[in-house]
Design an enzyme around this catalytic site. Structure first.
Site, PDB file in Angstrom:
ATOM      1  N   CYS B  49       0.827  -1.213   0.000  1.00  0.00           N
ATOM      2  CA  CYS B  49       0.000   0.000   0.000  1.00  0.00           C
ATOM      3  C   CYS B  49       0.862   1.264   0.000  1.00  0.00           C
ATOM      4  CB  CYS B  49      -0.979  -0.001   1.165  1.00  0.00           C
ATOM      5  SG  CYS B  49      -0.224  -0.392   2.724  1.00  0.00           S
ATOM      6  N   ASN B  50       2.132   1.122   0.368  1.00  0.00           N
ATOM      7  CA  ASN B  50       3.000   2.301   0.417  1.00  0.00           C
ATOM      8  C   ASN B  50       3.926   2.435  -0.772  1.00  0.00           C
ATOM      9  OD1 ASN B  50       2.085   3.198   2.883  1.00  0.00           O
ATOM     10  ND2 ASN B  50       3.460   1.849   4.005  1.00  0.00           N
ATOM     11  N   GLN B 120       5.830  -8.918   3.194  1.00  0.00           N
ATOM     12  CA  GLN B 120       5.546  -8.463   1.830  1.00  0.00           C
ATOM     13  C   GLN B 120       6.749  -8.667   0.912  1.00  0.00           C
ATOM     14  OE1 GLN B 120       4.423  -4.573   3.143  1.00  0.00           O
ATOM     15  NE2 GLN B 120       2.224  -4.998   3.023  1.00  0.00           N
ATOM     16  N   GLY B 189     -20.663   1.313  26.815  1.00  0.00           N
ATOM     17  CA  GLY B 189     -20.827   1.053  25.382  1.00  0.00           C
ATOM     18  C   GLY B 189     -20.040  -0.171  24.986  1.00  0.00           C
ATOM     19  N   ALA B 190     -20.786  -1.213  24.577  1.00  0.00           N
ATOM     20  CA  ALA B 190     -20.140  -2.502  24.304  1.00  0.00           C
ATOM     21  C   ALA B 190     -19.670  -2.587  22.852  1.00  0.00           C
ATOM     22  CB  ALA B 190     -21.102  -3.639  24.645  1.00  0.00           C
ATOM     23  N   GLY B 191     -18.920  -1.601  22.400  1.00  0.00           N
ATOM     24  CA  GLY B 191     -18.419  -1.606  21.015  1.00  0.00           C
ATOM     25  C   GLY B 191     -17.105  -2.337  20.887  1.00  0.00           C
ATOM     26  N   MET B 193     -14.179  -1.160  19.832  1.00  0.00           N
ATOM     27  CA  MET B 193     -13.019  -0.411  20.340  1.00  0.00           C
ATOM     28  C   MET B 193     -12.880  -0.559  21.849  1.00  0.00           C
ATOM     29  SD  MET B 193     -10.944   1.187  18.352  1.00  0.00           S
ATOM     30  CE  MET B 193     -10.352   2.735  19.003  1.00  0.00           C
TER      31      MET B 193
END
Lengths: 292, 447
Positions: B49-50, B120, B189-191, B193
Site C-alpha cells: 500500500c505504500n 511483503q 458502550g459494548a463496542g 473499540m
C-alpha cells in the site's frame, strides 16, 4: 577538629552525589530502552551499590567520631547533620529496594547530599560537652526527630514526583524520560508509609523533649514554652502530618491535595532549622538551629 | 550486468497516483507475463500500500533499462509517462541494493519498525520465483534483504513495543495505578473499540470489569467475554463511576454523556481517588472540561494517538542501529554481486584454456598412440594441471578485483578479455583464430 571522620564523610558525600547522578542517568537511559508497559524501573546500574557504600562509609565516619571524641554525634552540628543525611540515605535506599522508586531517589538524594555538605562546612565547630548530651534519652530524642525528618524528606520527594506526574498526565504529555516516573498510586503509598512511620517518631521525639525541658527549665510556663517559635513550628509540623494521616485513615482521602500537605510539611521542617528559639536549651548548645 | 530499482513510494507519490499502480496478486501474474521479452533477465515486483517498486537485473545500459521499465509501467497500468515520471525513483547498483535493505529493515515504511513489510518482501520474492523471474542475483538480493529485516527485528528495538491506541491506554493507566489487579474498569458502550481496549487492560491483570450498554444483552455478552459483570447504563453513569478506577467510554451517543456537572458529585464521593477516563467514541462521550476536575485524567482518541506518535519518535533512535545493519548487509551483497560480475570472464578464460588443451591433445594424439593408456592419461592430467596452474592466479586476482574496490584503475575482467582475445569487440578477436591456426599449424608441422 580534624579526624578520620571528616575524609570519610567527604567520601560518603561524593558517593551519595554519584549515586544521585546514577539514579538520574538510569532514569533517562532506562526510559529510552525500557519496555513500554513496565513502569517500574530496572536497576539503574551503579546507583544502588554507590548508595549502599556511602551508607557504610558514613557508619564508619560516625563510629570514628564517637571513638575520637567520646561524645555522641549529636554534640556537634556537624555530627547531627551527618547522622540526618545518613538516615535519609538509609530511608531512600530502603524505599528503593521495596518500591523501585528510582525517580524519587534521583530527586531526594541531593537533599541528603546538601545536608551532609552543610554539616561538613561546620565541621570545625567545637562539640558541646554538656552533661545533657551524654544522656541516652536525649540521643533517642534527637534520633527520633532526625529519623522522622528523613522520612518526611522521603514523603516530600514522593509528593514532588506525584505532582509532576499528575501535571504531566493532566497535560497528556509523554516526554520520554518523564514517562518513567513511578505511578501515582506507588508514590501515594510510599509517601503515606513514610508519614505513618515518621509521625509517631516525631511525637516520641517531641515527648522526650518536653520531659527534658520540664526537668531542665522548670520555671518556664507552658505558654512561654509553646510560643517559642521553634517549639511552635515543631508542634505545627506534628499537627500538619497528623492532619494528613487523619485525612487518609479516617476519611479515605487521596489525591493531589494531600501532596501539597507533604510539600508544606518539609518546608516547615526546614524552618525548624532557621527559626530562632528561646527556650530550647539543647538545640542552642548543639547548634541544630541557628543561634537565637 | 546492471542491477536497478524503479518505483513509486509514499515518500514521493500522492496516494491517488500510487493506487493506480497498485498490483494485487492476480494482477502481478499478468505483470510478470507482460515483462517477458523485454530483455530484462530478472525482475521482482514489490507492491504494497505504500510502494510499487521493480527490482531488475539486465544486460542493458542504464538508460535503456530505465526506458524499458518506465514504458512497461506506463503501458501495463495505463498511466501516461508524463503523469508519473516526476515521482519516479530510479536507483542503480549500490543505491538500489541499499534501498531494498532499508525497505526490508522497515526504515522506509510509513510506520517506522512495522513488521508487515518483511512478509511483503518475502511474498514478492516467492511470486517472482514461481513465475521464473527471480534468478540467482535477485533471489540472493532478496534473501539478503530478508536477513536484514530479521536482524533489525532481533538486534534493535525498532520493532519492539509496537504501539496501538489500546497499548497507549494501558501505558497511561500504568502511570496512575501500580497494581492492575486491584483496578476496576467500567465500560460504557459494548463496542469493538472498548472491547479491544478493555482486553489490553484485562491482559495486564484487571479483574474487576463492569460493562454497561443501552442494550443490556450486549453488555451481558461482552461482560461474559471479559469475565466481568453487566450493569444498567443509567446506574453506571450515576453510581458505577464512583467505584471505578478506569472508565472506557465508547457509546454511539451523538453527544457527550459525561459532563463536569454530573461527574463533580461523583468525584466528591470518591474523595480524591484518581479516575482515568478513556473516551474512544466519535463523537466524544465525555465533555473535555471534565479533565479540569481534580484527580480526573481524561484521554480521548487523539490524545492516545499522540502517545502512539510520540512512541514512534522515541523509537527513531533505534533507526540508527537498524541503518547500520542495512549498510552492513548492503556491503555483503555488493561483495557477492561484484564477485559474480567476473564469473563470465572467468568461465570464458577457463573455456579458452580448455580449448587450447584439447586442441593440442587432439593434434599430438597420434604421436602418443604407442603409449599405454595409463601414460596417455598421465599426459592428459599433466596438460590439465598446467592449464589450471596458469589460470589459478589470474582467476584469484579477477575475483578479488571484482568483489572489492578495484585496486588498479582498470577493470581486470575487461583487461583479461582483451589480453586473451575473449572480447568480441577486441581488435585481435578476429585475428585469434588465424593466430591459433598458425600455432596449430606450426605444431602440426613440428609433429
Amino acid at each position: 577538629m580534624m579526624g578520620p571522620f571528616i575524609p570519610l564523610n567527604i567520601l560518603a558525600l561524593l558517593l551519595y552525589a554519584a549515586a544521585a547522578a546514577a539514579y538520574g542517568a538510569g532514569l533517562v537511559l532506562d526510559a529510552r530502552n525500557a519496555p513500554v508497559f513496565d513502569n517500574r524501573l530496572r536497576l539503574p546500574g551503579l546507583a544502588r551499590p554507590l548508595l549502599f557504600t556511602g551508607i557504610g562509609v558514613q557508619v564508619a565516619a560516625t563510629g570514628a567520631w564517637c571513638v575520637n571524641t567520646h561524645l555522641s554525634p549529636f554534640a556537634a552540628e556537624y555530627g547531627t547533620l551527618s547522622v540526618l543525611a545518613w538516615i535519609m540515605a538509609l530511608a531512600l535506599a530502603a524505599a528503593d529496594l521495596k518500591y523501585h522508586i528510582t525517580a524519587v531517589n534521583a530527586a531526594a538524594l541531593p537533599i541528603a547530599c546538601l545536608i551532609l555538605f552543610w554539616g561538613l562546612l561546620h565541621a570545625d565547630r567545637t562539640p558541646d560537652e554538656a552533661l545533657l548530651l551524654k544522656s541516652q534519652a536525649i540521643s533517642v530524642h534527637v534520633l527520633c526527630i532526625l529519623t522522622s525528618l528523613a522520612l518526611f524528606a522521603l514523603a516530600f520527594g514522593c509528593a514532588c514526583c506525584y505532582l509532576l506526574q499528575h501535571r504531566l498526565l493532566k497535560s497528556r504529555s509523554v516526554r520520554p524520560f518523564l514517562r518513567r516516573l513511578p505511578p501515582l498510586a506507588t508514590l501515594d503509598t510510599v509517601a503515606y508509609q513514610a508519614i505513618a512511620f515518621g509521625l509517631p517518631l516525631l511525637a516520641v521525639g517531641l515527648g522526650l523533649g518536653i520531659v527534658y525541658m520540664a526537668k531542665d527549665k522548670p520555671w518556664l510556663t507552658p505558654l512561654q514554652w509553646i510560643f517559642d517559635p521553634h517549639n511552635f513550628i515543631a508542634f505545627a509540623l506534628l499537627f500538619l502530618y497528623g492532619l494528613y494521616i487523619a485525612a487518609r485513615l479516617l476519611f479515605g482521602w487521596r489525591g493531589v491535595r494531600l501532596q501539597y500537605i507533604l510539600v508544606a510539611g518539609l518546608i516547615l521542617a526546614m524552618a525548624l532549622y532557621i527559626v530562632p528559639n528561646v527556650t530550647h536549651h539543647f538545640h542552642q548548645q548543639s547548634g541544630l538551629s541557628a543561634k537565637a | 550486468m546492471i542491477l536497478a530499482q524503479i518505483g513509486l513510494s509514499h515518500h514521493t507519490t500522492p496516494i491517488d497516483l500510487r493506487e493506480r499502480f497498485n498490483c494485487a496478486e492476480t494482477v502481478l501474474t499478468e505483470a510478470y507475463h507482460a515483462l517477458h521479452g523485454l530483455g530484462v533477465q530478472e525482475v521482482v515486483i514489490v507492491s504494497t500500500c505504500n510502494r510499487v517498486e521493480l527490482y531488475a537485473c539486465a544486460e542493458l545500459t542504464e538508460e535503456s533499462l530505465r526506458r524499458t521499465l518506465v514504458r512497461f509501467l506506463s503501458q501495463f497500468h495505463h498511466v501516461p509517462e508524463r503523469e508519473f515520471d516526476q515521482h519516479l525513483q530510479w536507483r542503480v547498483d549500490q543505491e538500489a541494493v541499499a534501498h531494498l535493505m532499508r525497505v526490508a529493515a522497515s526504515l522506509d515504511s510509513l510506520v517506522l519498525g512495522e513488521a508487515q513489510i518483511l512478509g511483503q518482501v518475502r511474498n514478492s520474492l516467492r511470486l517472482a520465483q514461481d513465475r521464473g523471474h527471480a534468478g540467482l542475483t535477485l533471489t540472493r538480493l532478496f534473501e539478503q534483504a530478508l536477513h536484514t529485516g530479521k536482524r533489525v527485528q532481533t538486534e534493535t528495538g525498532l520493532g519492539r513495543g509496537r504501539y496501538s491506541v489500546g497499548h497507549a491506554a494501558v501505558e497511561m493507566a500504568g502511570r496512575i495505578f501500580d497494581d492492575f489487579s486491584r483496578a476496576k474498569i467500567l465500560i460504557l458502550g459494548a463496542g469493538k473499540m472498548s472491547e479491544v481496549t478493555a482486553r489490553h487492560l484485562v491482559e495486564k491483570g484487571v479483574k474487576w470489569v463492569v460493562v454497561a450498554n443501552r442494550t443490556y444483552q450486549r453488555a451481558v455478552d461482552l461482560a461474559i467475554q471479559l469475565g466481568g459483570s453487566a450493569m444498567a447504563f443509567d446506574d453506571a453513569i450515576n453510581g458505577g463511576m464512583a467505584d471505578a478506577d478506569i472508565v472506557i467510554a465508547s457509546t454511539s451517543a451523538p453527544h457527550a454523556i459525561i459532563h463536569r456537572g454530573n461527574l463533580q458529585p461523583i468525584m466528591r464521593r470518591r474523595r480524591g481517588k484518581p479516575l482515568f477516563i478513556i473516551d474512544i467514541a466519535i463523537p466524544r462521550d465525555v465533555d473535555p472540561n471534565v479533565n479540569a476536575l481534580e484527580n480526573v485524567f481524561l484521554y480521548n482518541v487523539d490524545d492516545l494517538q499522540q502517545c502512539v506518535n510520540e512512541d514512534a519518535m522515541r523509537r527513531a533512535g533505534e533507526a540508527d542501529a537498524a541503518r547500520l545493519i542495512a549498510e552492513e548487509e548492503t556491503l555483503a551483497f555488493l561483495s557477492w554481486f561484484r564477485a559474480r560480475q567476473a564469473t563470465p570472464t572467468i568461465a570464458q578464460l577457463k573455456s579458452h584454456l580448455d580449448d587450447i588443451r584439447e586442441e593440442y591433445l587432439r593434434i599430438f594424439g597420434p604421436r602418443l598412440a604407442h603409449l599405454s593408456a595409463k601414460d596417455r592419461q598421465t599426459i592428459e592430467t599433466m596438460a590439465q594441471s598446467m592449464m589450471d596452474q596458469v589460470a589459478r592466479q589470474p582467476i584469484q586476482k579477477l575475483k578479488r578485483d571484482a568483489s572489492g574496490e578495484p585496486t588498479v584503475p582498470i577493470s581486470l575482467a575487461a583487461a583479461t578479455l582483451h589480453l586473451f582475445g575473449l572480447d568480441a569487440n577486441s581488435e585481435d578477436a578476429g585475428e585469434n583464430p588465424d593466430a591459433n591456426s598458425a600455432g596449430v599449424h606450426t605444431a602440426r608441422e613440428s609433429a
